[in-house]
Design a protein around this motif. Structure first.
Motif, PDB file in Angstrom:
ATOM      1  N   LYS A 269     -21.079  10.611  -8.616  1.00 65.57           N
ATOM      2  CA  LYS A 269     -19.482  10.283  -7.826  1.00 65.57           C
ATOM      3  C   LYS A 269     -18.979  10.620  -6.726  1.00 65.57           C
ATOM      4  N   TYR A 270     -17.695   9.141  -5.718  1.00 64.19           N
ATOM      5  CA  TYR A 270     -17.692   9.286  -5.097  1.00 64.19           C
ATOM      6  C   TYR A 270     -15.683   9.460  -4.875  1.00 64.19           C
ATOM      7  N   ILE A 271     -14.739  10.212  -3.675  1.00 64.65           N
ATOM      8  CA  ILE A 271     -13.898   9.538  -3.387  1.00 64.65           C
ATOM      9  C   ILE A 271     -14.121   9.410  -1.371  1.00 64.65           C
ATOM     10  N   GLY A 272     -12.755   8.154  -2.155  1.00 71.03           N
ATOM     11  CA  GLY A 272     -12.770   8.648  -0.029  1.00 71.03           C
ATOM     12  C   GLY A 272     -11.895   8.076   0.653  1.00 71.03           C
ATOM     13  N   PHE A 273     -11.625   8.643   1.215  1.00 77.34           N
ATOM     14  CA  PHE A 273     -10.165   8.385   2.443  1.00 77.34           C
ATOM     15  C   PHE A 273     -10.504   7.746   3.231  1.00 77.34           C
ATOM     16  N   ASP A 274      -9.019   7.027   3.756  1.00 77.70           N
ATOM     17  CA  ASP A 274      -9.912   6.527   5.675  1.00 77.70           C
ATOM     18  C   ASP A 274      -8.641   5.517   5.434  1.00 77.70           C
ATOM     19  N   VAL A 275      -7.909   5.631   6.676  1.00 79.03           N
ATOM     20  CA  VAL A 275      -6.501   4.901   7.342  1.00 79.03           C
ATOM     21  C   VAL A 275      -7.013   3.708   7.639  1.00 79.03           C
ATOM     22  N   ASN A 276      -7.898   3.180   7.346  1.00 74.78           N
ATOM     23  CA  ASN A 276      -8.140   1.683   7.972  1.00 74.78           C
ATOM     24  C   ASN A 276      -8.794   0.703   6.864  1.00 74.78           C
ATOM     25  N   GLN A 277      -7.850   0.045   6.173  1.00 76.13           N
ATOM     26  CA  GLN A 277      -7.706  -0.810   5.387  1.00 76.13           C
ATOM     27  C   GLN A 277      -9.058  -2.289   5.509  1.00 76.13           C
ATOM     28  N   LYS A 278      -9.059  -2.542   7.230  1.00 81.29           N
ATOM     29  CA  LYS A 278     -10.683  -2.949   7.253  1.00 81.29           C
ATOM     30  C   LYS A 278     -11.661  -2.309   6.809  1.00 81.29           C
ATOM     31  N   TYR A 279     -11.666  -0.877   6.848  1.00 79.05           N
ATOM     32  CA  TYR A 279     -12.766  -0.038   6.790  1.00 79.05           C
ATOM     33  C   TYR A 279     -12.924  -0.674   5.247  1.00 79.05           C
ATOM     34  N   ILE A 280     -11.733  -0.114   4.797  1.00 82.18           N
ATOM     35  CA  ILE A 280     -12.608   0.084   3.331  1.00 82.18           C
ATOM     36  C   ILE A 280     -12.371  -2.013   3.071  1.00 82.18           C
ATOM     37  N   ASP A 281     -12.352  -2.091   3.208  1.00 82.47           N
ATOM     38  CA  ASP A 281     -12.517  -3.759   2.982  1.00 82.47           C
ATOM     39  C   ASP A 281     -14.275  -4.115   3.262  1.00 82.47           C
ATOM     40  N   LEU A 282     -14.373  -3.630   4.714  1.00 82.42           N
ATOM     41  CA  LEU A 282     -16.200  -3.161   4.448  1.00 82.42           C
ATOM     42  C   LEU A 282     -16.806  -3.111   4.009  1.00 82.42           C
ATOM     43  N   ILE A 283     -16.214  -1.742   3.226  1.00 82.52           N
ATOM     44  CA  ILE A 283     -16.674  -0.719   2.736  1.00 82.52           C
ATOM     45  C   ILE A 283     -16.949  -1.548   0.740  1.00 82.52           C
ATOM     46  N   GLU A 284     -16.431  -1.901   0.527  1.00 82.54           N
ATOM     47  CA  GLU A 284     -16.286  -2.749  -0.872  1.00 82.54           C
ATOM     48  C   GLU A 284     -17.712  -4.111  -0.198  1.00 82.54           C
TER      49      GLU A 284
END
Length: 301
Positions: A269-284
């Protein structure tokens, strides 16, 4: 503090509980405070390096003079949220400017050990098989990065070395048949005496890896929009070596999402943090492509 940092702090304040298999928008220095004590089995991360890659306007890149004080706060939290059997794998690199190699990485490691209670178990070298040549005639080509391995308890951290053993070379197998010699007997006058011991036997599962790794670089990947992605080989190795299925992996600088994808593929299982919403969209988007018929919430069960 910049306006967007204030916004991320407000966002972190609104989060009551960190859920699994999700990347959160915000500053990891604030979000990590939401993690329970003794909760994370493994941290695998590569933060923005000092004064190197630009990650866009939302990601602040610190100069070497400010970097250590900024990054040290995460390790102070890690001493709390990491399990007693856990590990923290940090991939980081320095740079040469104005003809001098920066020492901020070594200062960071020194202060982590002196100020946080975490132990430096080992340091590894990542030899990059593909890297751009250096310009100028006075400096050799630089093809290495550092990987530092921190633990809370150097006697009790979780590890499974037999999982990562490698095949012996033929010449090594032949050498096992010979007597082992060494200059390990030192006379009173300081000279050595050749000693002979019995022959050793190869391990049935293969040899232990050395502390120099030859992981591919992110440039070998295609289609990723992050400027500095991990290659899966790096997190795969450490997740296999240092965790069990069902364990929780944290990447506080999730970036391109490689740690998330590898964790799920390896039944962690993972937990991630990032300050860039664009990166989070790309991860999804990346995870949906990797697991087209799977709801990510199912991985948490």
């Amino acid at each position: 503090m910049k306006d967007y940092k204030k916004k991320y702090k407000r966002m972190a304040d609104k989060i009551n509980e960190i859920e699994l298999n999700k990347t959160y928008l915000g500053d990891c220095m604030e979000l990590s405070k939401k993690l329970p004590d003794n909760y994370i089995d493994l941290v695998v991360t590569s933060p923005p390096y000092a004064d190197t890659v630009s990650y866009g306007k939302f990601v602040e890149v610190f100069n070497p003079e400010e970097y250590v004080n900024w990054f040290l706060e995460l390790f102070k939290e890690a001493q709390r949220f990491l399990k007693p059997t856990g590990s923290f794998i940090l991939n980081i690199n320095d740079r040469a400017t104005n003809g001098e190699r920066s020492t901020y990485v070594f200062e960071l490691v020194h202060r982590i050990v002196k100020e946080t209670g975490l132990k430096l178990l080992d340091r590894y070298i990542w030899f990059k098989k593909s890297a751009l040549p250096m310009t100028g005639e006075k400096r050799l080509n630089d093809r290495v990065e550092y990987i530092f391995h921190f633990v809370k308890d150097s006697k009790n951290f979780k590890t499974y070395t037999d999982r990562i053993r490698e095949p012996y070379a033929e010449v090594s197998l032949k050498r096992f048949k010979n007597k082992v010699h060494g200059n390990d007997i030192v006379r009173a006058d300081g000279t050595t005496e050749l000693s002979q011991r019995g022959s050793s036997k190869p391990h049935p599962l293969g040899k232990k890896p050395i502390t120099v790794f030859r992981f591919d670089t992110g440039s070998a990947l295609r289609g990723l929009e992050h400027p500095a992605p991990f290659h899966p080989q790096l997190p795969e190795f450490f997740i296999k070596w240092l965790t069990d299925e069902g364990d929780i992996i944290l990447d506080p600088f999730m970036g391109g999402g490689t740690v998330a994808e590898v964790s799920l593929k390896m039944k962690r299982k993972y937990i991630g943090f990032d300050v860039n919403q664009k990166y989070i969209d790309l991860i999804e988007k990346r995870l949906k492509q990797s697991f087209p018929n799977k709801n990510l919430n199912e991985f948490s069960k």
